[in-house]
Design an enzyme around this catalytic site. Structure first.
Site, PDB file in Angstrom:
ATOM      1  N   HIS A 110       2.700 -10.519  30.430  1.00 47.37           N
ATOM      2  CA  HIS A 110       3.830 -10.230  29.379  1.00 47.37           C
ATOM      3  C   HIS A 110       4.746 -11.483  29.719  1.00 47.37           C
ATOM      4  O   HIS A 110       5.032 -11.565  31.296  1.00 47.37           O
ATOM      5  CB  HIS A 110       4.195  -9.137  29.504  1.00 47.37           C
ATOM      6  CG  HIS A 110       3.318  -7.898  29.263  1.00 47.37           C
ATOM      7  ND1 HIS A 110       2.336  -7.905  28.124  1.00 47.37           N
ATOM      8  CD2 HIS A 110       2.849  -6.920  29.722  1.00 47.37           C
ATOM      9  CE1 HIS A 110       1.738  -7.022  28.177  1.00 47.37           C
ATOM     10  NE2 HIS A 110       1.869  -6.097  29.226  1.00 47.37           N
ATOM     11  N   GLU A 127       7.148  -3.182  32.528  1.00 47.69           N
ATOM     12  CA  GLU A 127       6.580  -1.888  32.328  1.00 47.69           C
ATOM     13  C   GLU A 127       6.113  -1.280  33.516  1.00 47.69           C
ATOM     14  O   GLU A 127       6.354  -1.901  34.578  1.00 47.69           O
ATOM     15  CB  GLU A 127       5.353  -2.068  31.290  1.00 47.69           C
ATOM     16  CG  GLU A 127       4.158  -2.747  32.064  1.00 47.69           C
ATOM     17  CD  GLU A 127       2.851  -3.064  31.010  1.00 47.69           C
ATOM     18  OE1 GLU A 127       3.145  -2.646  29.723  1.00 47.69           O
ATOM     19  OE2 GLU A 127       2.118  -3.624  31.181  1.00 47.69           O
ATOM     20  N   HIS A 185      -2.270  -8.474  34.612  1.00 44.39           N
ATOM     21  CA  HIS A 185      -2.698  -7.065  34.934  1.00 44.39           C
ATOM     22  C   HIS A 185      -3.867  -6.633  33.901  1.00 44.39           C
ATOM     23  O   HIS A 185      -4.046  -7.153  32.575  1.00 44.39           O
ATOM     24  CB  HIS A 185      -1.628  -6.141  34.969  1.00 44.39           C
ATOM     25  CG  HIS A 185      -0.860  -6.213  33.542  1.00 44.39           C
ATOM     26  ND1 HIS A 185      -0.242  -7.337  33.233  1.00 44.39           N
ATOM     27  CD2 HIS A 185      -1.115  -5.242  32.600  1.00 44.39           C
ATOM     28  CE1 HIS A 185       0.611  -6.835  31.986  1.00 44.39           C
ATOM     29  NE2 HIS A 185       0.009  -5.977  31.722  1.00 44.39           N
ATOM     30  N   ARG A 205      -3.053 -12.496  25.814  1.00 48.20           N
ATOM     31  CA  ARG A 205      -4.438 -12.286  26.539  1.00 48.20           C
ATOM     32  C   ARG A 205      -4.824 -13.717  27.113  1.00 48.20           C
ATOM     33  O   ARG A 205      -4.895 -14.625  26.711  1.00 48.20           O
ATOM     34  CB  ARG A 205      -5.337 -11.832  25.572  1.00 48.20           C
ATOM     35  CG  ARG A 205      -5.204 -10.427  24.867  1.00 48.20           C
ATOM     36  CD  ARG A 205      -6.371 -10.141  24.041  1.00 48.20           C
ATOM     37  NE  ARG A 205      -5.722  -9.086  22.884  1.00 48.20           N
ATOM     38  CZ  ARG A 205      -5.438  -9.409  21.894  1.00 48.20           C
ATOM     39  NH1 ARG A 205      -5.650 -10.473  20.921  1.00 48.20           N
ATOM     40  NH2 ARG A 205      -5.138  -8.084  20.936  1.00 48.20           N
TER      41      ARG A 205
END
Length: 329
Positions: A110, A127, A185, A205
């Site tokens: 991200h 996150e 991740h 992605r």
């Protein structure tokens, strides 16, 4: 919608938004959720985003969207640290999800808030994950192997050896992972997690195992964006395995500029209070009991996510359960 001046603050429950994902399954049913057909990977439990806004299911605001409550309540609801999110063009600062990983998620990364190619109006995405359940042998991808550069990652993508430059770690229930923007991740098959994140739906992605999506076609990859935003020198990601011995004590799992997440074990009655600084989000991990406040009470079970207004004041947790508490730092 009810006029906010006539409503005393109270804990809000929401109708989850259930989202089909190629890697999803049916495990969210264990939380009492009624799933539509198909592989359901995400339950957006508390959300206020263009791609999905949850609606209140209890009390005077039943039927109202979180965006409606945000606009009407303002800073008295979100707290002084959330004032910037309360206007007509604002957005609730966090997004709370439950994720059922019946298959491996794509290898992804991200961006942060400063990335120049963010979609208009979108935020970066930092996150954290708390593992609610994990089948024996479950793993996740968590960062690059030490010393790997942009050239190393690009070369591995070209020659089909991308998995060799990634770190694969074992997971079990109770583990937590802080995932700042820039961390490569992926959750892998057999893991059930609660996710607390910036209110963003931006994912790049890097690799998707060459598998088809729900429409039978390969899902889009974002190679250049991924290579641009990876934190090759380290993102500050941290992990913890926690065993709570003493009840009624908060243990910090993750702290970022966007949220703080703590964990505790409740036994009996625990009197607490919100502050004018921030709302509080509670996620029940296991066990059961009640959340009480001067004007009422709500029974809670695993998977329940509650939003407590900053102006709620005194409340108590009663019963025997493990809970996550999130708020603005």
């Amino acid at each position: 919608m009810t006029n906010s001046t006539t409503v005393k603050p109270y804990p809000l429950l929401f109708q989850p938004l259930l989202k089909e994902r190629v890697w999803g399954g049916r495990s969210l049913e264990q939380f009492g959720l009624e799933l539509p057909e198909g592989p359901i990977g995400e339950g957006w439990m508390i959300g206020d985003h263009p791609n999905g806004t949850t609606r209140v299911v209890n009390g005077a605001f039943a039927g109202a969207g979180l965006d409606d409550v945000r606009k009407q309540y303002g800073a008295s609801f979100f707290g002084t640290k959330g004032e910037e999110f309360t206007g007509d063009n604002g957005r609730f600062p966090l997004l709370i999800k439950l994720l059922d990983c019946n298959d491996d998620l794509s290898v992804q990364v991200h961006p942060d808030n400063g990335y120049s190619k963010l979609p208009p109006g979108e935020l970066g995405k930092t996150e954290m994950w708390y593992v609610l359940g994990a089948k024996p042998g479950s793993k996740i991808i968590y960062g690059l192997q030490p010393g790997k550069s942009r050239d190393d990652v690009a070369r591995a993508l070209q020659d089909g050896t991308i998995m060799d430059v990634l770190q694969l770690v074992d997971v079990q229930a109770g583990d937590s992972f802080y995932i700042p923007a820039g961390t490569v991740h992926a959750l892998c098959a057999g893991v059930l997690v609660a996710e607390i994140q910036q209110n963003s739906d931006t994912t790049y992605r890097l690799f998707d195992y060459n598998r088809p999506g729900l429409d039978g076609k390969p899902r889009e990859l974002h190679i250049e964006d991924s290579l641009n935003v990876i934190a090759y020198e380290g993102s500050g990601a941290t992990r913890m395995t926690t065993e709570l011995a003493a009840p009624q004590q908060w243990l910090t799992l993750a702290e970022s500029p966007y949220f703080r997440v703590e964990k505790a074990k409740v036994e009996g009655e625990w009197k607490l209070s919100t502050t004018p600084d921030s709302f509080v989000i509670l996620v029940v991990c296991d066990g059961g009991g009640e959340v009480t406040w001067p004007d009422g009470r709500i029974g809670v079970k695993p998977g329940d996510c509650l939003l407590l207004p900053a102006s709620l004041g005194d409340y108590a947790l009663e019963g025997a359960f493990t809970v996550l508490r999130s708020y603005l730092p």
